[in-house]
Design a protein around this motif. Structure first.
Motif, PDB file in Angstrom:
ATOM      1  N   SER A  96      64.982   5.610  43.349  1.00 38.05           N
ATOM      2  CA  SER A  96      66.049   5.148  42.460  1.00 38.05           C
ATOM      3  C   SER A  96      65.724   3.784  41.868  1.00 38.05           C
ATOM      4  O   SER A  96      65.992   3.527  40.693  1.00 38.05           O
ATOM      5  CB  SER A  96      67.380   5.090  43.213  1.00 38.05           C
ATOM      6  OG  SER A  96      67.942   6.372  43.358  1.00 38.05           O
ATOM      7  N   VAL A  97      65.149   2.907  42.670  1.00 43.24           N
ATOM      8  CA  VAL A  97      64.834   1.562  42.183  1.00 43.24           C
ATOM      9  C   VAL A  97      63.810   1.622  41.049  1.00 43.24           C
ATOM     10  O   VAL A  97      63.994   0.999  39.997  1.00 43.24           O
ATOM     11  CB  VAL A  97      64.333   0.668  43.327  1.00 43.24           C
ATOM     12  CG1 VAL A  97      63.765  -0.638  42.774  1.00 43.24           C
ATOM     13  CG2 VAL A  97      65.465   0.370  44.315  1.00 43.24           C
ATOM     14  N   ILE A  98      62.712   2.367  41.224  1.00 45.85           N
ATOM     15  CA  ILE A  98      61.691   2.392  40.176  1.00 45.85           C
ATOM     16  C   ILE A  98      62.117   3.234  38.979  1.00 45.85           C
ATOM     17  O   ILE A  98      61.500   3.172  37.919  1.00 45.85           O
ATOM     18  CB  ILE A  98      60.322   2.889  40.713  1.00 45.85           C
ATOM     19  CG1 ILE A  98      60.399   4.326  41.190  1.00 45.85           C
ATOM     20  CG2 ILE A  98      59.807   1.966  41.787  1.00 45.85           C
ATOM     21  CD1 ILE A  98      59.059   4.891  41.619  1.00 45.85           C
ATOM     22  N   VAL A 111      72.876  -1.715  36.489  1.00 48.48           N
ATOM     23  CA  VAL A 111      73.784  -1.746  37.636  1.00 48.48           C
ATOM     24  C   VAL A 111      74.318  -0.343  37.901  1.00 48.48           C
ATOM     25  O   VAL A 111      74.840   0.311  36.989  1.00 48.48           O
ATOM     26  CB  VAL A 111      74.957  -2.717  37.390  1.00 48.48           C
ATOM     27  CG1 VAL A 111      75.717  -2.960  38.687  1.00 48.48           C
ATOM     28  CG2 VAL A 111      74.471  -4.044  36.801  1.00 48.48           C
ATOM     29  N   TYR A 112      74.220   0.110  39.158  1.00 50.26           N
ATOM     30  CA  TYR A 112      74.648   1.454  39.538  1.00 50.26           C
ATOM     31  C   TYR A 112      75.614   1.407  40.716  1.00 50.26           C
ATOM     32  O   TYR A 112      75.473   0.569  41.626  1.00 50.26           O
ATOM     33  CB  TYR A 112      73.435   2.307  39.950  1.00 50.26           C
ATOM     34  CG  TYR A 112      72.465   2.585  38.827  1.00 50.26           C
ATOM     35  CD1 TYR A 112      72.590   3.727  38.048  1.00 50.26           C
ATOM     36  CD2 TYR A 112      71.421   1.699  38.559  1.00 50.26           C
ATOM     37  CE1 TYR A 112      71.696   3.979  37.023  1.00 50.26           C
ATOM     38  CE2 TYR A 112      70.523   1.951  37.523  1.00 50.26           C
ATOM     39  CZ  TYR A 112      70.671   3.091  36.760  1.00 50.26           C
ATOM     40  OH  TYR A 112      69.784   3.334  35.736  1.00 50.26           O
ATOM     41  N   THR A 113      76.555   2.337  40.713  1.00 50.06           N
ATOM     42  CA  THR A 113      77.454   2.513  41.847  1.00 50.06           C
ATOM     43  C   THR A 113      77.006   3.666  42.732  1.00 50.06           C
ATOM     44  O   THR A 113      77.646   3.953  43.743  1.00 50.06           O
ATOM     45  CB  THR A 113      78.891   2.786  41.365  1.00 50.06           C
ATOM     46  OG1 THR A 113      78.909   4.001  40.591  1.00 50.06           O
ATOM     47  CG2 THR A 113      79.409   1.638  40.509  1.00 50.06           C
ATOM     48  N   THR A 114      75.932   4.339  42.360  1.00 53.62           N
ATOM     49  CA  THR A 114      75.398   5.458  43.127  1.00 53.62           C
ATOM     50  C   THR A 114      73.995   5.126  43.614  1.00 53.62           C
ATOM     51  O   THR A 114      73.250   4.400  42.949  1.00 53.62           O
ATOM     52  CB  THR A 114      75.339   6.742  42.270  1.00 53.62           C
ATOM     53  OG1 THR A 114      74.679   7.784  42.999  1.00 53.62           O
ATOM     54  CG2 THR A 114      74.587   6.511  40.967  1.00 53.62           C
ATOM     55  N   GLU A 115      73.627   5.650  44.785  1.00 51.84           N
ATOM     56  CA  GLU A 115      72.276   5.416  45.302  1.00 51.84           C
ATOM     57  C   GLU A 115      71.254   6.319  44.645  1.00 51.84           C
ATOM     58  O   GLU A 115      70.055   6.056  44.727  1.00 51.84           O
ATOM     59  CB  GLU A 115      72.247   5.612  46.823  1.00 51.84           C
ATOM     60  CG  GLU A 115      72.909   4.493  47.597  1.00 51.84           C
ATOM     61  CD  GLU A 115      72.607   4.562  49.084  1.00 51.84           C
ATOM     62  OE1 GLU A 115      71.906   5.520  49.503  1.00 51.84           O
ATOM     63  OE2 GLU A 115      73.060   3.668  49.816  1.00 51.84           O
ATOM     64  N   ASP A 116      71.689   7.385  44.033  1.00 55.93           N
ATOM     65  CA  ASP A 116      70.771   8.331  43.395  1.00 55.93           C
ATOM     66  C   ASP A 116      70.932   8.239  41.881  1.00 55.93           C
ATOM     67  O   ASP A 116      71.825   8.857  41.301  1.00 55.93           O
ATOM     68  CB  ASP A 116      71.045   9.761  43.867  1.00 55.93           C
ATOM     69  CG  ASP A 116      70.068  10.780  43.274  1.00 55.93           C
ATOM     70  OD1 ASP A 116      69.124  10.358  42.581  1.00 55.93           O
ATOM     71  OD2 ASP A 116      70.268  11.987  43.501  1.00 55.93           O
ATOM     72  N   VAL A 117      70.067   7.466  41.225  1.00 58.72           N
ATOM     73  CA  VAL A 117      70.200   7.285  39.771  1.00 58.72           C
ATOM     74  C   VAL A 117      69.771   8.537  39.015  1.00 58.72           C
ATOM     75  O   VAL A 117      69.965   8.634  37.795  1.00 58.72           O
ATOM     76  CB  VAL A 117      69.400   6.056  39.277  1.00 58.72           C
ATOM     77  CG1 VAL A 117      69.766   4.818  40.070  1.00 58.72           C
ATOM     78  CG2 VAL A 117      67.888   6.301  39.319  1.00 58.72           C
ATOM     79  N   TRP A 118      69.180   9.521  39.724  1.00 59.84           N
ATOM     80  CA  TRP A 118      68.761  10.762  39.091  1.00 59.84           C
ATOM     81  C   TRP A 118      69.883  11.790  39.034  1.00 59.84           C
ATOM     82  O   TRP A 118      69.711  12.853  38.447  1.00 59.84           O
ATOM     83  CB  TRP A 118      67.559  11.354  39.830  1.00 59.84           C
ATOM     84  CG  TRP A 118      66.262  10.708  39.456  1.00 59.84           C
ATOM     85  CD1 TRP A 118      65.755   9.541  39.959  1.00 59.84           C
ATOM     86  CD2 TRP A 118      65.305  11.189  38.516  1.00 59.84           C
ATOM     87  NE1 TRP A 118      64.537   9.267  39.382  1.00 59.84           N
ATOM     88  CE2 TRP A 118      64.242  10.261  38.492  1.00 59.84           C
ATOM     89  CE3 TRP A 118      65.238  12.309  37.692  1.00 59.84           C
ATOM     90  CZ2 TRP A 118      63.128  10.421  37.676  1.00 59.84           C
ATOM     91  CZ3 TRP A 118      64.126  12.473  36.879  1.00 59.84           C
ATOM     92  CH2 TRP A 118      63.089  11.546  36.870  1.00 59.84           C
ATOM     93  N   GLU A 119      71.014  11.509  39.678  1.00 61.88           N
ATOM     94  CA  GLU A 119      72.125  12.432  39.509  1.00 61.88           C
ATOM     95  C   GLU A 119      72.653  12.298  38.088  1.00 61.88           C
ATOM     96  O   GLU A 119      72.367  11.331  37.393  1.00 61.88           O
ATOM     97  CB  GLU A 119      73.237  12.160  40.525  1.00 61.88           C
ATOM     98  CG  GLU A 119      74.001  10.867  40.315  1.00 61.88           C
ATOM     99  CD  GLU A 119      75.167  10.730  41.279  1.00 61.88           C
ATOM    100  OE1 GLU A 119      76.269  11.141  40.888  1.00 61.88           O
ATOM    101  OE2 GLU A 119      74.968  10.219  42.398  1.00 61.88           O
TER     102      GLU A 119
END
Length: 474
Positions: free
Chosen positions: A158-160, A304-312
């Motif tokens: 998620s970070v990269i 900035v994300y509220t989810t740990e999985d940015v691929w969702e």
């Protein structure tokens, strides 16, 4: 008057094609439906502020990097570019913790190894992949599955991937080719243009005119006339006709086909194939004019994300009404100023959020449309305040746009921000050629290969090479 080349649309692809071909002694005319040129790289003025449409930052301008030679050739390299903070040009915040992208592949790895020491080997494989030239492999490889194969920690994936709001992340379809090109050049070096996006547009229009090309605005092409197996003229909404030997469309491919009312060469099966291709989601944009002195300029981007999985699937939709990720970009303020003047906040949005207002004119879409935008604005601000505390109190005025705005101004189907969706399992079907079944009609723009300034520049060069190769064969 008859022209050698007529180009429909004055976005970046149209302008670069125009300059390239005019330099080859072609008599070039660009027809633009709007009152000013530039497409998604233009800027507009509100409350005395210049607001950018889509030009937020670019990558790879240093010597030996992807855009250096092309931008130097077009004179763009001499514009006032500002390098973003090398120690952290992008900051990725996921569920309250912030990670930094450092400039340079080695530095990028070393910065992230601080938080993920056990993933050094995977990070080194990742930056090695970003530098590969094996385009066929990249096109036919699933981006998400590749990342899972080299990196064990889902949070690091998620970070990269966190800076990829500037593309559409889809676990099932996104090619590694699109992912790599959308991230690699920014790690090499990242830049913002000082001043408004129209600085770039005006420069390109000036270069075009210097080499004998023309741009005509308020020229809405409604038909491309096919006669004897060729396009012979472009007909505008006011009845004006322009003839040429060769035509290039910088519009979306399905829009281009819609301009050809009758054709012996474009078969129904070809039309169905192009018009049935899926498009990427659109974008909701919140542009904020800040109170004087309210916020210092920051020389990086914040994701900035509220989810740990940015691929969702984070795009706001009727089925998924929450804002789960945003990009915050801070345009460079005027000379000598340390205070931010404007902030741009973006989040992905699907067409179903705005489709019900598609037939209503701008400014007359009703209170429901305004309320929907207000709700999304407040959700974006709530997330933004986790990294910029008190932001809501810093706002003097703000302006919003939705996928409906993209649809209205750029004729982008379903308000798509990045054109046709690419699919690693159907790379031949979703990565399009500049050539069409009509021998003197060519395509350019973000829907062919890649989007963004880098992708559109590459595609424009590819389109021009096909036309010039054809000329040599005659």
């Amino acid at each position: 008057m008859r022209y050698d080349i007529i180009i429909i649309g004055s976005g970046l692809g149209g302008l670069l094609c125009g300059i390239t071909l005019a330099r080859k002694n072609k008599h070039v005319l660009i027809l633009e439906r709007q009152w000013q040129p530039g497409g998604c790289i233009q800027s507009f003025k509100r409350s005395g502020c210049e607001l950018d449409t889509g030009l937020h930052y670019i990558g790879g301008l240093d010597e030996g990097q992807p855009l250096h030679n092309a931008f130097k050739d077009f004179g763009i390299l001499d514009l006032p570019w500002q390098r973003l903070e090398p120690s952290g040009f992008d900051e990725i915040t996921i569920c309250g913790k912030t990670y930094r992208y450092a400039e340079g592949y080695k530095n990028f790895v070393e910065e992230l190894v601080k938080d993920f020491p056990e993933e050094r080997e995977g990070l080194e494989k990742y930056v090695e992949m970003l530098q590969t030239t094996d385009e066929v492999w990249l096109q036919q490889t699933n981006a998400y599955e590749y990342l899972r194969s080299i990196i064990k920690n889902p949070l690091l994936i998620s970070v990269i991937s966190g800076a990829s709001i500037k593309m559409e992340l889809r676990k099932d379809t996104l090619p590694l080719f699109t992912f790599a090109h959308g991230n690699g050049s920014f790690i090499e070096s990242s830049w913002r243009l000082k001043g408004e996006g129209n600085t770039l547009v005006k420069h390109l229009v000036d270069v075009l005119r210097q080499v004998g090309g023309e741009v005509r605005c308020n020229s809405d092409v409604v038909e491309l006339k096919e006669e004897d197996g060729r396009i012979t003229k472009a007909i505008c909404s006011d009845g004006t006709e322009f003839e040429a030997d060769t035509f290039i469309s910088d519009a979306h491919p399905s829009i281009t086909l819609g301009l050809i009312k009758e054709s012996k060469l474009i078969k129904k099966i070809f039309r169905r194939r192009i018009t049935s291709l899926e498009n990427t989601s659109g974008m909701f944009t919140l542009q904020i004019k800040l109170k004087p002195g309210a916020l210092r300029y920051f020389n990086h981007n914040k994701f900035v994300y509220t989810t740990e999985d940015v691929w969702e699937d984070i795009a706001v939709s009727k089925d998924q009404p929450e804002v789960k990720g945003i990009l915050i970009s801070c345009p460079v303020p005027g000379e000598g100023s340390e205070d931010a003047i404007v902030l741009d906040i973006l989040t992905p949005m699907k067409w179903d959020m705005v489709e019900q207002w598609v037939d209503k004119p701008q400014g007359k879409r009703g209170e429901d449309y305004v309320e929907m935008k207000t709700v999304i604005t407040n959700k974006c601000l709530k997330i933004a305040e986790t990294v910029i505390p008190g932001l809501t109190g810093m706002i003097e005025k703000y302006y919003t746009s939705t996928p409906l705005t993209y649809y209205t101004y750029n004729m982008s189907p379903n308000g798509s921000a990045y054109g046709i969706r690419k699919d690693y399992s159907n790379s031949l079907g979703t990565i399009l050629s500049p050539n069409t079944p009509v021998p003197n009609l060519f395509l350019t723009g973000q829907s062919l290969m890649l989007h963004g300034l880098h992708g559109v520049t590459m595609t424009a060069q590819y389109t021009c090479s096909r036309i010039l190769e054809k000329d040599q064969q005659i």
